[in-house]
Write a protein that holds these residues in place. Structure first.
Motif, PDB file in Angstrom:
ATOM      1  N   MET A  56       8.015   2.928   3.292  1.00 47.28           N
ATOM      2  CA  MET A  56       6.687   3.550   4.031  1.00 47.28           C
ATOM      3  C   MET A  56       5.452   3.068   3.351  1.00 47.28           C
ATOM      4  SD  MET A  56       7.408   7.616   4.448  1.00 47.28           S
ATOM      5  CE  MET A  56       5.996   7.865   5.262  1.00 47.28           C
ATOM      6  N   THR A  57       5.377   2.688   2.079  1.00 41.21           N
ATOM      7  CA  THR A  57       4.138   1.945   1.658  1.00 41.21           C
ATOM      8  C   THR A  57       4.340   0.609   1.889  1.00 41.21           C
ATOM      9  OG1 THR A  57       4.264   3.411  -0.466  1.00 41.21           O
ATOM     10  CG2 THR A  57       3.172   1.277  -0.790  1.00 41.21           C
ATOM     11  N   TYR A  58       5.651  -0.108   2.061  1.00 35.72           N
ATOM     12  CA  TYR A  58       5.736  -1.532   2.415  1.00 35.72           C
ATOM     13  C   TYR A  58       6.048  -1.516   4.087  1.00 35.72           C
ATOM     14  CZ  TYR A  58       4.965  -3.392  -2.221  1.00 35.72           C
ATOM     15  OH  TYR A  58       4.423  -3.572  -3.555  1.00 35.72           O
ATOM     16  N   THR A  59       5.234  -0.990   4.843  1.00 38.68           N
ATOM     17  CA  THR A  59       5.611  -0.927   6.262  1.00 38.68           C
ATOM     18  C   THR A  59       5.765  -2.116   6.960  1.00 38.68           C
ATOM     19  OG1 THR A  59       3.287  -0.790   6.763  1.00 38.68           O
ATOM     20  CG2 THR A  59       4.529   1.485   6.411  1.00 38.68           C
ATOM     21  N   ASN A  60       4.950  -3.106   6.473  1.00 39.37           N
ATOM     22  CA  ASN A  60       5.052  -4.613   7.012  1.00 39.37           C
ATOM     23  C   ASN A  60       6.176  -5.373   6.906  1.00 39.37           C
ATOM     24  OD1 ASN A  60       2.658  -3.715   8.715  1.00 39.37           O
ATOM     25  ND2 ASN A  60       1.628  -4.344   6.945  1.00 39.37           N
ATOM     26  N   ALA A  61       6.950  -4.885   5.804  1.00 45.23           N
ATOM     27  CA  ALA A  61       7.952  -5.879   4.874  1.00 45.23           C
ATOM     28  C   ALA A  61       8.949  -4.825   4.273  1.00 45.23           C
ATOM     29  CB  ALA A  61       7.478  -6.778   3.954  1.00 45.23           C
ATOM     30  N   ALA A  62       9.945  -4.109   5.047  1.00 48.33           N
ATOM     31  CA  ALA A  62      10.633  -3.050   4.574  1.00 48.33           C
ATOM     32  C   ALA A  62      11.822  -3.622   3.744  1.00 48.33           C
ATOM     33  CB  ALA A  62      10.761  -2.218   5.557  1.00 48.33           C
ATOM     34  N   ALA A  63      12.523  -4.577   4.114  1.00 50.26           N
ATOM     35  CA  ALA A  63      13.589  -5.100   3.328  1.00 50.26           C
ATOM     36  C   ALA A  63      13.821  -6.602   3.523  1.00 50.26           C
ATOM     37  CB  ALA A  63      14.705  -4.663   4.543  1.00 50.26           C
ATOM     38  N   GLY A  64      14.853  -7.205   2.739  1.00 52.03           N
ATOM     39  CA  GLY A  64      15.128  -8.518   2.775  1.00 52.03           C
ATOM     40  C   GLY A  64      14.185  -9.270   2.146  1.00 52.03           C
ATOM     41  N   ALA A  65      14.212 -10.550   2.412  1.00 47.82           N
ATOM     42  CA  ALA A  65      13.295 -11.481   2.047  1.00 47.82           C
ATOM     43  C   ALA A  65      11.813 -11.302   2.076  1.00 47.82           C
ATOM     44  CB  ALA A  65      13.659 -12.899   2.728  1.00 47.82           C
ATOM     45  N   GLU A  66      11.526 -10.527   3.226  1.00 42.38           N
ATOM     46  CA  GLU A  66      10.248  -9.961   3.479  1.00 42.38           C
ATOM     47  C   GLU A  66       9.564  -9.153   2.380  1.00 42.38           C
ATOM     48  OE1 GLU A  66       9.626  -8.647   7.400  1.00 42.38           O
ATOM     49  OE2 GLU A  66       9.543 -10.905   8.597  1.00 42.38           O
ATOM     50  N   PHE A  67      10.477  -8.056   2.113  1.00 40.71           N
ATOM     51  CA  PHE A  67      10.449  -7.112   1.198  1.00 40.71           C
ATOM     52  C   PHE A  67       9.953  -7.601  -0.227  1.00 40.71           C
ATOM     53  CE2 PHE A  67      11.879  -4.051  -1.832  1.00 40.71           C
ATOM     54  CZ  PHE A  67      10.826  -2.913  -1.901  1.00 40.71           C
ATOM     55  N   LEU A  68      10.920  -8.666  -0.669  1.00 34.74           N
ATOM     56  CA  LEU A  68      10.815  -9.172  -1.782  1.00 34.74           C
ATOM     57  C   LEU A  68       9.828 -10.242  -2.128  1.00 34.74           C
ATOM     58  CD1 LEU A  68      12.891  -8.969  -4.072  1.00 34.74           C
ATOM     59  CD2 LEU A  68      13.775 -11.397  -3.720  1.00 34.74           C
ATOM     60  N   SER A  69       9.349 -10.924  -0.907  1.00 35.41           N
ATOM     61  CA  SER A  69       8.097 -11.654  -0.824  1.00 35.41           C
ATOM     62  C   SER A  69       6.940 -10.786  -1.072  1.00 35.41           C
ATOM     63  CB  SER A  69       7.885 -12.467   0.424  1.00 35.41           C
ATOM     64  OG  SER A  69       9.019 -13.494   0.542  1.00 35.41           O
ATOM     65  N   ALA A  70       6.895  -9.681  -0.424  1.00 33.18           N
ATOM     66  CA  ALA A  70       5.553  -8.643  -0.577  1.00 33.18           C
ATOM     67  C   ALA A  70       5.507  -8.092  -1.817  1.00 33.18           C
ATOM     68  CB  ALA A  70       5.834  -7.501   0.641  1.00 33.18           C
ATOM     69  N   VAL A  71       6.356  -7.922  -2.456  1.00 35.30           N
ATOM     70  CA  VAL A  71       6.220  -7.254  -3.938  1.00 35.30           C
ATOM     71  C   VAL A  71       6.100  -8.314  -4.781  1.00 35.30           C
ATOM     72  CG1 VAL A  71       7.578  -6.104  -5.803  1.00 35.30           C
ATOM     73  CG2 VAL A  71       7.961  -5.439  -3.310  1.00 35.30           C
ATOM     74  N   HIS A  72       6.569  -9.577  -4.560  1.00 36.55           N
ATOM     75  CA  HIS A  72       6.031 -10.625  -5.446  1.00 36.55           C
ATOM     76  C   HIS A  72       4.570 -11.082  -5.338  1.00 36.55           C
ATOM     77  CE1 HIS A  72       5.745 -14.804  -7.015  1.00 36.55           C
ATOM     78  NE2 HIS A  72       5.100 -15.228  -5.919  1.00 36.55           N
ATOM     79  N   ARG A  73       4.189 -11.004  -4.047  1.00 36.30           N
ATOM     80  CA  ARG A  73       2.894 -11.138  -3.874  1.00 36.30           C
ATOM     81  C   ARG A  73       1.751 -10.129  -4.603  1.00 36.30           C
ATOM     82  NH1 ARG A  73       4.236 -12.343   1.325  1.00 36.30           N
ATOM     83  NH2 ARG A  73       3.770 -10.242   2.202  1.00 36.30           N
ATOM     84  N   ASP A  74       2.257  -8.684  -4.748  1.00 40.83           N
ATOM     85  CA  ASP A  74       1.570  -7.707  -5.363  1.00 40.83           C
ATOM     86  C   ASP A  74       1.584  -8.013  -6.986  1.00 40.83           C
ATOM     87  OD1 ASP A  74       0.963  -6.651  -2.923  1.00 40.83           O
ATOM     88  OD2 ASP A  74       2.361  -4.808  -2.971  1.00 40.83           O
ATOM     89  N   LEU A  75       2.784  -8.311  -7.374  1.00 42.39           N
ATOM     90  CA  LEU A  75       2.883  -8.732  -8.905  1.00 42.39           C
ATOM     91  C   LEU A  75       1.884  -9.975  -9.360  1.00 42.39           C
ATOM     92  CD1 LEU A  75       6.786  -8.393  -9.002  1.00 42.39           C
ATOM     93  CD2 LEU A  75       4.892  -6.666 -10.017  1.00 42.39           C
ATOM     94  N   VAL A  76       1.794 -10.827  -8.522  1.00 46.46           N
ATOM     95  CA  VAL A  76       0.828 -11.955  -8.877  1.00 46.46           C
ATOM     96  C   VAL A  76      -0.428 -11.788  -8.514  1.00 46.46           C
ATOM     97  CG1 VAL A  76       2.933 -13.483  -9.051  1.00 46.46           C
ATOM     98  CG2 VAL A  76       1.672 -13.190  -7.124  1.00 46.46           C
ATOM     99  N   ASN A  77      -0.964 -10.648  -7.802  1.00 48.71           N
ATOM    100  CA  ASN A  77      -2.171 -10.762  -7.349  1.00 48.71           C
ATOM    101  C   ASN A  77      -3.056 -10.693  -8.735  1.00 48.71           C
ATOM    102  OD1 ASN A  77      -4.558  -8.972  -7.094  1.00 48.71           O
ATOM    103  ND2 ASN A  77      -4.040  -8.513  -4.833  1.00 48.71           N
ATOM    104  N   PRO A  78      -4.204 -11.291  -9.060  1.00 57.03           N
ATOM    105  CA  PRO A  78      -4.801 -11.127 -10.368  1.00 57.03           C
ATOM    106  C   PRO A  78      -5.344  -9.738 -10.633  1.00 57.03           C
ATOM    107  CG  PRO A  78      -5.324 -13.329  -8.935  1.00 57.03           C
ATOM    108  CD  PRO A  78      -4.520 -12.568  -8.162  1.00 57.03           C
ATOM    109  N   ALA A  79      -5.921  -9.248  -9.646  1.00 58.49           N
ATOM    110  CA  ALA A  79      -6.475  -7.772  -9.655  1.00 58.49           C
ATOM    111  C   ALA A  79      -5.276  -6.787 -10.247  1.00 58.49           C
ATOM    112  CB  ALA A  79      -7.223  -7.299  -8.455  1.00 58.49           C
ATOM    113  N   ASN A  80      -4.188  -6.953  -9.808  1.00 59.79           N
ATOM    114  CA  ASN A  80      -2.967  -6.358 -10.025  1.00 59.79           C
ATOM    115  C   ASN A  80      -2.626  -6.477 -11.456  1.00 59.79           C
ATOM    116  OD1 ASN A  80      -3.160  -4.938  -7.552  1.00 59.79           O
ATOM    117  ND2 ASN A  80      -1.209  -5.651  -6.867  1.00 59.79           N
TER     118      ASN A  80
END
Length: 208
Positions: free
Chosen positions: A141-165
């Motif tokens: 529900m938090t990752y509504t635009n990328a809930a599974a698979g490569a899209e989900f892994l990519s979305a979490v990667h982006r959050d982890l490398v976000n400089p503010a995060n």
């Protein structure tokens, strides 16, 4: 900090993690191996064992009897061996060798009826805790635009490398380590940033 489609400030994140730690002590000890992160990759890092499956049950994987032999017999040693136990999702940009290796291992545990994304993610996170995020219905529900698979892994990667995060997660970990010795949340100061992210993602999804 930005997690999926949601935002949370550090003070609120600390409060949420305190609550999680206070109510999930068994998960932190037996699934996450805290304190000390003593169980990284499990007893046999390149294969699934009965002890791995028992640990996933602590976090609510809800395995069925017919799942057990299938999981123990999946031939994935080559795919496991291609990924160091300390491989980090921060270093797995989409299209990189590490990202492709992660997806290849994910694929090995796909397609078994009744063994969906939530169960799979809890097993893969246990085996490679810095690379695979836990996923559940609330995290989706938090990752509504990328809930599974490569899209989900990519979305979490982006959050982890976000400089503010990156800045906010470092502050979060400093504050967790500084928690009183009697605080259950202090254990989370040793947890991977990825694990903090998926705990918060689940809590944010549940709050919707």
């Amino acid at each position: 900090m930005n997690i999926g489609t949601r935002k949370i400030v550090v003070d609120e994140a600390i409060a949420q993690l305190r609550l999680y730690a206070e109510t999930n002590g068994a998960v932190l000890r037996y699934y996450d191996g805290l304190p000390g992160m003593t169980l990284i990759g499990g007893a046999e890092p390149n294969q699934v064992t009965l002890s791995d499956l028992a640990r996933t049950m602590v976090i609510g994987a809800d395995l069925r009897a017919q799942d057990i032999p299938w999981l123990l017999e999946v031939e994935a040693e080559k795919e496991f061996a291609a990924i160091p136990v300390d491989a980090r999702l921060e270093d797995a940009a989409p299209g990189s060798d590490l990202f492709e290796a992660a997806m290849a291992l994910d694929e090995k545990f796909s397609g078994h009826r009744g063994f969906g994304q939530a169960k799979k993610s809890k097993l893969l996170h246990l085996k490679r805790p810095f690379l695979y995020p836990v996923s559940d219905s609330f995290i989706r529900m938090t990752y509504t635009n990328a809930a599974a698979g490569a899209e989900f892994l990519s979305a979490v990667h982006r959050d982890l490398v976000n400089p503010a995060n990156i800045r906010d997660f470092k502050l979060l970990q400093v504050r967790l380590i500084a928690e009183p010795a009697t605080s259950a949340a202090r254990l989370l100061g040793e947890a991977p940033t990825l694990r903090l992210l998926d705990i918060l993602a689940s809590l944010l999804g549940e709050a919707k």
